[in-house]
Design a protein around this motif. Structure first.
Motif, PDB file in Angstrom:
ATOM      1  N   THR A 184       0.853  -1.192   0.000  1.00  0.00           N
ATOM      2  CA  THR A 184       0.000   0.000   0.000  1.00  0.00           C
ATOM      3  C   THR A 184       0.886   1.239   0.000  1.00  0.00           C
ATOM      4  O   THR A 184       1.897   1.290   0.709  1.00  0.00           O
ATOM      5  CB  THR A 184      -0.924   0.011   1.223  1.00  0.00           C
ATOM      6  OG1 THR A 184      -1.739  -1.161   1.201  1.00  0.00           O
ATOM      7  CG2 THR A 184      -1.824   1.235   1.211  1.00  0.00           C
ATOM      8  N   ARG A 185       0.472   2.226  -0.785  1.00  0.00           N
ATOM      9  CA  ARG A 185       1.297   3.420  -0.921  1.00  0.00           C
ATOM     10  C   ARG A 185       0.413   4.654  -0.947  1.00  0.00           C
ATOM     11  O   ARG A 185      -0.663   4.645  -1.550  1.00  0.00           O
ATOM     12  CB  ARG A 185       2.110   3.338  -2.219  1.00  0.00           C
ATOM     13  CG  ARG A 185       3.026   4.513  -2.499  1.00  0.00           C
ATOM     14  CD  ARG A 185       3.883   4.207  -3.712  1.00  0.00           C
ATOM     15  NE  ARG A 185       3.060   4.043  -4.907  1.00  0.00           N
ATOM     16  CZ  ARG A 185       2.913   5.003  -5.837  1.00  0.00           C
ATOM     17  NH1 ARG A 185       3.516   6.178  -5.693  1.00  0.00           N
ATOM     18  NH2 ARG A 185       2.165   4.787  -6.898  1.00  0.00           N
ATOM     19  N   THR A 186       0.846   5.699  -0.288  1.00  0.00           N
ATOM     20  CA  THR A 186       0.205   7.009  -0.383  1.00  0.00           C
ATOM     21  C   THR A 186       1.266   8.025  -0.779  1.00  0.00           C
ATOM     22  O   THR A 186       2.437   7.890  -0.415  1.00  0.00           O
ATOM     23  CB  THR A 186      -0.445   7.427   0.947  1.00  0.00           C
ATOM     24  OG1 THR A 186       0.565   7.455   1.970  1.00  0.00           O
ATOM     25  CG2 THR A 186      -1.551   6.458   1.338  1.00  0.00           C
ATOM     26  N   ASP A 187       0.847   9.013  -1.515  1.00  0.00           N
ATOM     27  CA  ASP A 187       1.815   9.984  -2.012  1.00  0.00           C
ATOM     28  C   ASP A 187       1.118  11.318  -2.206  1.00  0.00           C
ATOM     29  O   ASP A 187      -0.101  11.395  -2.384  1.00  0.00           O
ATOM     30  CB  ASP A 187       2.411   9.500  -3.332  1.00  0.00           C
ATOM     31  CG  ASP A 187       3.695  10.234  -3.705  1.00  0.00           C
ATOM     32  OD1 ASP A 187       4.192  11.009  -2.856  1.00  0.00           O
ATOM     33  OD2 ASP A 187       4.183  10.035  -4.830  1.00  0.00           O
ATOM     34  N   PHE A 188       1.913  12.349  -2.168  1.00  0.00           N
ATOM     35  CA  PHE A 188       1.425  13.703  -2.437  1.00  0.00           C
ATOM     36  C   PHE A 188       2.399  14.338  -3.408  1.00  0.00           C
ATOM     37  O   PHE A 188       3.598  14.447  -3.116  1.00  0.00           O
ATOM     38  CB  PHE A 188       1.340  14.512  -1.143  1.00  0.00           C
ATOM     39  CG  PHE A 188       0.812  15.910  -1.344  1.00  0.00           C
ATOM     40  CD1 PHE A 188      -0.548  16.150  -1.451  1.00  0.00           C
ATOM     41  CD2 PHE A 188       1.687  16.983  -1.443  1.00  0.00           C
ATOM     42  CE1 PHE A 188      -1.031  17.428  -1.642  1.00  0.00           C
ATOM     43  CE2 PHE A 188       1.218  18.271  -1.635  1.00  0.00           C
ATOM     44  CZ  PHE A 188      -0.153  18.490  -1.731  1.00  0.00           C
ATOM     45  N   LYS A 189       1.905  14.726  -4.578  1.00  0.00           N
ATOM     46  CA  LYS A 189       2.768  15.281  -5.612  1.00  0.00           C
ATOM     47  C   LYS A 189       2.342  16.699  -5.954  1.00  0.00           C
ATOM     48  O   LYS A 189       1.168  17.050  -5.826  1.00  0.00           O
ATOM     49  CB  LYS A 189       2.701  14.420  -6.884  1.00  0.00           C
ATOM     50  CG  LYS A 189       3.213  13.008  -6.731  1.00  0.00           C
ATOM     51  CD  LYS A 189       3.050  12.213  -8.017  1.00  0.00           C
ATOM     52  CE  LYS A 189       3.878  12.785  -9.152  1.00  0.00           C
ATOM     53  NZ  LYS A 189       3.776  11.960 -10.380  1.00  0.00           N
ATOM     54  N   PHE A 190       3.298  17.458  -6.382  1.00  0.00           N
ATOM     55  CA  PHE A 190       2.987  18.792  -6.891  1.00  0.00           C
ATOM     56  C   PHE A 190       3.979  19.131  -7.994  1.00  0.00           C
ATOM     57  O   PHE A 190       5.087  18.599  -8.068  1.00  0.00           O
ATOM     58  CB  PHE A 190       3.039  19.842  -5.776  1.00  0.00           C
ATOM     59  CG  PHE A 190       4.400  20.020  -5.163  1.00  0.00           C
ATOM     60  CD1 PHE A 190       5.302  20.941  -5.670  1.00  0.00           C
ATOM     61  CD2 PHE A 190       4.791  19.248  -4.066  1.00  0.00           C
ATOM     62  CE1 PHE A 190       6.558  21.099  -5.109  1.00  0.00           C
ATOM     63  CE2 PHE A 190       6.043  19.394  -3.496  1.00  0.00           C
ATOM     64  CZ  PHE A 190       6.930  20.319  -4.023  1.00  0.00           C
ATOM     65  N   GLY A 191       3.566  19.980  -8.852  1.00  0.00           N
ATOM     66  CA  GLY A 191       4.387  20.402  -9.978  1.00  0.00           C
ATOM     67  C   GLY A 191       3.576  21.345 -10.832  1.00  0.00           C
ATOM     68  O   GLY A 191       2.622  21.971 -10.350  1.00  0.00           O
TER      69      GLY A 191
END
Length: 741
Positions: free
Chosen positions: A264-271
């Motif tokens: 299980t993976r959670t992520d927060f991305k921005f760009g």
């Protein structure tokens, strides 16, 4: 025998090249413009309400007297269409009045970038540099729904992934509709001081199965042809294009689970992206840590060939002026030196194709002036230690010069360079480079089209040979379509950032088709086509390796339905073992043997503007040393204007003699699109394939809360179907905002 074939091939190559030189020398005079309209200058305020009640509209010049294109290009349009144009310092205003028959409009969606074949609409083509090759297009339905995009290849290629900020409002009545459009000059590229553009409005009147154009377009051409245009004159010369700096940041919250490895993976991305106007014709696109989670997924398909299939690019960053980068190379997608979908994908240690993150990149592209185009692309991909994927710099430089009326010559350089000294990278993998020159032929009247190119690739320690070349020409007068095509691809030609499904090829293709235009009856056009495509293997003493010979009948009905029937003979020489069923553990067909087999193919597609649509395909006959039965079908339902649903089925039955495997390959696709309003859309795609043993669901809710600014909620779910258990699941919440500075 091989030397004889080579001599014949050289003869045909010389013949085609001589033809190119002759026809390019005779196309110096552009087609005379027969119609023109003037955009009157006004400083009066125009309220965009779809009414045209301002006094200035009454004095505006009118582009009227439309000509029918379909079903006949020999008569005036049955229903009146009038297009008025006004200009201010900042906007081009277009007022449209269109008469119709009584009854419901044909409209399938309220979502932006609608399909022209399933919606009544008016479209506008603006060739702002008057090159007859590229243009902007804008379209509006009677419900005020917008579509916009870029046209290239003289009108043959549309890309509606491109977006810009513009507005339109519409009002509807029983016997006509009115549209009012405001297009800001700031978002368009054009020469400073322009006094005219090439221009043409055209209309899809699907309610009565008719298509009309302001300037006559011969029916053997396409409705979007840039060869047949009028002239839009400006009462006051245009000022310098003042495209604002656009900054498009995003944030994305992601959660997923891989059930195969229980991770299980959670992520927060921005760009984000940025668009910077460099000049009147050039634009600089920048991207940092791009995310494509909201991009529409690809349809699954059955591939029974030995070769890779090219899929379309759907990522926004790669769209603007994409033809300048993507159109080099083979006209039939057999050897492309650059294919943007390669960037962001890589193979892991098991040879599987996986996502490879993009760190950032830039694209400088557009018009230097009326005759010159420039494109520069540079993108850096990330290192993936776990999968032994190095960081790579991916670069392309393209320069194109217009020649004659609508033709051009282009040169390019593509370079993939490994960054770093990872021990899992062999010296041969350090870089790949491709250089080349292309000539694209398009006569002023678009009757002659073609391409000639020569490309060369370079790898470490390998600098000889490595060539790819083509000479092809199409002659397309009213009743005929004749094609000659000669292709050579060296065994060692390599394009890491391109698309080269097969190598060691000398190909000769011939096609001839006669098209009839009945004056009455159910058929609008129909014709017989004969086609032959022959491949030799230069590295095997020019051995005859593949051939296809077909005779087909094609027709378009007056109600916009289409049908085709063909008979073909195929020859394939397998140089190595091959299992067309792709069954694990199966005995492959032996190599070093030639297979000759025949097929009958049938297809029918109903009128796409109907509320209930349907289509079917069937193929019967031999397949290598066995038999193939392939049946496909699709049905669609439109509940206008809020929803449309479609279901597609495809079944392939392969029967081979013992000890080779049989296979029943089946897949189905269900698609739904619900438009709650012009700003809220819900799209769902469900796909099942028994060969992939996967059921995939992609559901996307999109809220356009501001112009070109969106909130996406994207749900992906995949299941094993042999035991029906979850495989992979993810959910994304992504926010993008378009900010002009």
């Amino acid at each position: 025998m091989g030397n004889l074939k080579l001599k014949y091939s050289k003869f045909y190559l010389k013949t085609i090249v001589i033809g190119y030189l002759f026809f390019s020398s005779t196309q110096g005079y552009a087609q005379q413009t027969t119609k023109n309209v003037t955009a009157r200058f006004t400083d009066q305020e125009i309220v965009l309400d779809g009414v045209l009640n301002e006094e200035v509209w009454k004095t505006a010049d009118i582009a009227g007297d439309f000509q029918q294109f379909f079903p006949s290009d020999q008569v005036p349009a049955q229903f009146k269409t009038e297009v008025r144009l006004l200009q201010t310092d900042d906007y081009l205003y277009v007022g449209i009045y269109a008469e119709k028959t009584f009854g419901d409009y044909v409209v399938s969606t309220l979502k932006r970038d609608f399909g022209a074949m399933t919606n009544d609409n008016i479209s506008l083509l603006f060739d702002t540099f008057s090159d007859g090759t590229t243009a902007y297009f804008f379209g509006v339905t009677p419900y005020g729904v917008l579509r916009e995009g870029l046209v290239s290849e003289g009108g043959a290629a549309f890309n509606n992934t491109w977006d810009m900020k513009w507005r339109a409002e519409a009002t509807r009545f029983d016997d006509h509709f009115v549209i009012e459009v405001a297009i800001p000059f700031t978002f368009l590229k054009f020469p400073e001081g322009s006094t005219s553009w090439r221009f043409r409005p055209y209309r899809w009147n699907n309610q009565v199965n008719q298509q009309d154009s302001w300037v006559k377009v011969p029916q053997n051409q396409i409705l979007s042809s840039l060869a047949d245009m009028g002239e839009l004159r400006f009462e006051r010369p245009l000022q310098k294009s003042r495209t604002p700096l656009a900054v498009i940041p995003y944030i994305n919250a992601l959660a997923d689970k891989n059930y195969t490895i229980e991770e299980t993976r959670t992520d927060f991305k921005f760009g984000g992206d940025a668009k910077i106007a460099v000049s009147n014709g050039m634009n600089l696109d920048l991207t940092l840590n791009p995310d494509f989670s909201n991009v529409e997924v690809d349809d699954i398909f059955t591939n029974l060939t030995r070769f890779e299939v090219r899929l379309p690019e759907k990522r926004q960053f790669f769209i603007d002026n994409s033809d300048l980068f993507e159109n080099f190379g083979n006209a039939f997608n057999e050897a492309k030196p650059f294919f943007s979908r390669r960037i962001g994908l890589a193979r892991d240690t098991m040879g599987n194709l996986i996502q490879n993150d993009i760190i950032g990149g830039m694209r400088l592209s557009g018009k230097l002036n009326k005759d010159w185009r420039l494109g520069v692309l540079n993108i850096q991909t990330a290192k993936d230690e776990a999968n032994e994927i190095p960081s790579n710099n991916n670069m392309m430089l393209a320069l194109q010069r217009k020649v004659g009326a609508r033709s051009n010559i282009g040169v390019f350089w593509v370079n993939r360079q490994t960054i770093g000294n990872e021990d899992y990278i062999t010296p041969e993998e350090n870089f790949n480079r491709v250089i080349g020159m292309d000539y694209n032929l398009a006569s002023a009247d678009n009757i002659w089209n073609g391409k000639a190119y020569l490309h060369k690739s370079f790898q470490p320690g390998d600098y000889n040979g490595n060539l790819s070349a083509q000479a092809t020409v199409t002659y397309n007068p009213r009743h005929w379509r004749i094609i000659e095509d000669l292709v050579y691809i060296d065994e060692d030609f390599t394009a890491d950032l391109g698309f080269v499904p097969r190598k060691d090829v000398l190909k000769w293709g011939n096609g001839i088709q006669y098209i009839a235009y009945p004056k009455s009856g159910i058929f609008n056009t129909h014709g017989i086509r004969a086609l032959s495509v022959i491949y030799w293997r230069p590295n095997l003493d020019y051995k005859y390796s593949d051939g296809r010979y077909s005779l087909s009948w094609e027709t378009a009905f007056r109600n916009q339905a289409t049908a085709e029937a063909s008979l073909s003979n195929n020859y394939i020489f397998l140089t190595g073992p091959f299992d067309p069923t792709r069954t694990q553990g199966a005995v492959p067909l032996p190599g070093n043997i030639g297979y000759n087999f025949n097929n009958v193919d049938l297809s029918f597609q109903s009128n796409n503007s109907s509320r209930l649509t349907y289509g079917a395909t069937a193929s019967f006959g031999e397949f290598f040393n066995g038999n193939l039965t392939a049946i496909g079908g699709q049905v669609g339902l439109r509940i206008q204007p809020k929803a449309q649903f479609s279901l597609a089925l495809d079944y392939n039955s392969i029967r081979l003699p013992e000890p080779y495997a049989d296979a029943d390959i089946f897949f189905t696709t269900f698609r739904s699109e619900i438009t709650f309003s012009k700003s809220l859309f819900w799209t769902t795609l469900a796909q099942f394939g028994n060969q992939q043993k996967n059921l995939g669901i992609n559901s996307r809710l999109q809220w356009r809360f501001a112009p070109l600014s969106d909130l996406y909620l994207v749900y992906n779910d995949n299941y094993f179907t042999d035991v029906f258990a979850p495989r992979f699941r993810s959910i994304n919440l992504k926010l993008t905002y378009w900010l002009n500075i």
